[in-house]
Enzyme design. Sequence first.
Site, PDB file in Angstrom:
ATOM      1  CG  ASP A 113      -1.994   1.068   1.185  1.00 43.05           C
ATOM      2  OD1 ASP A 113      -2.585   1.270   0.113  1.00 43.05           O
ATOM      3  OD2 ASP A 113      -2.227   1.719   2.219  1.00 43.05           O
TER       4      ASP A 113
ATOM      5  CB  SER B 190      -6.526   3.183  -0.117  1.00 44.81           C
ATOM      6  OG  SER B 190      -5.177   3.430  -0.445  1.00 44.81           O
TER       7      SER B 190
ATOM      8  CD  GLN C 185      -4.187   0.895  -2.895  1.00 43.44           C
ATOM      9  OE1 GLN C 185      -3.069   1.049  -3.356  1.00 43.44           O
ATOM     10  NE2 GLN C 185      -4.416   0.971  -1.595  1.00 43.44           N
TER      11      GLN C 185
END
Length: 281
Positions: free
Chosen positions: A195, A218, A268
């Site tokens: 991430d 996110s 993502q």
Amino acid sequence: MNRSLTDSLAWLAELERLEGDVFVAPPSGRSARMFGGEVAARALAAAQGTVSADRAVHVAQAGYLRPGNPSVPLWLRVARLRDGRAFSQRRVDAEQDGKLIFTAMFSFHAGAGAFEHGDRMPVVPAPEELGGVEGWTEAAAVWPQWLLDDPSVELRPVPAAGANPAGTRALWYRAAGPVPDDPAGHACRWLYASDLTLVASIRLPHERGSRKTWLMTSLNHTVWFHRPFRVDEWQLVVQRSARACDGRGLASGKVFTRDGQLVSSLAQEGLASPIPPVYKQ
């Protein structure tokens, strides 16, 4: 970098187990806002605590519901959805102050023998030939400041001309210190690292100069673990964004070991918000 450093990401698996399958993670206090990879990695650590050691995580599917607070304990509630002959599935809900901030599905597999293939790693300079993030001309527009100051990871961005195909961004990554020989621990640390930069790649085609104008948040995150690998050795992360519209963007990535093995894939979705001029850095 001093490779004699201890495991700088060991804190991700520091959980207290309460009654049943409920875990509590102490506050990390690492930034003003909880980093998404932190809650995801701690959720995986909690799920791993309920699965037999012969089963390794092969996919994590996470949804970010509310911002997390790194100064508040994180409650992790694990639901055992299924334990079959080869697969185990777990759902983990993360709460703070009585509110659900994150939920994830994890699937674990005992492994099997079958055919094998994998994409080839692009030809890029070796990490020893590259400088760190702090010396890269695009750093201020791409990477958040907390990442530049994070001593737990080492990043070596590949210049845009050195990543193929065109439009792709690549960087070398490794944990800043040796990690114990535990595949579950390496998977947990990779979920944290997955991430770090992926969502930021969505805004790359739209940033100009050294000041970023868009904030990426996110929304959801999926990571596939194709085979075990060590996060304290160099991995090449190749990432790109295929589409952005309606205030959202999608990024995807591939992770290769130094010898060219594709070991993880990820995707993502992020929300793009304009940064008010007074807050731009």
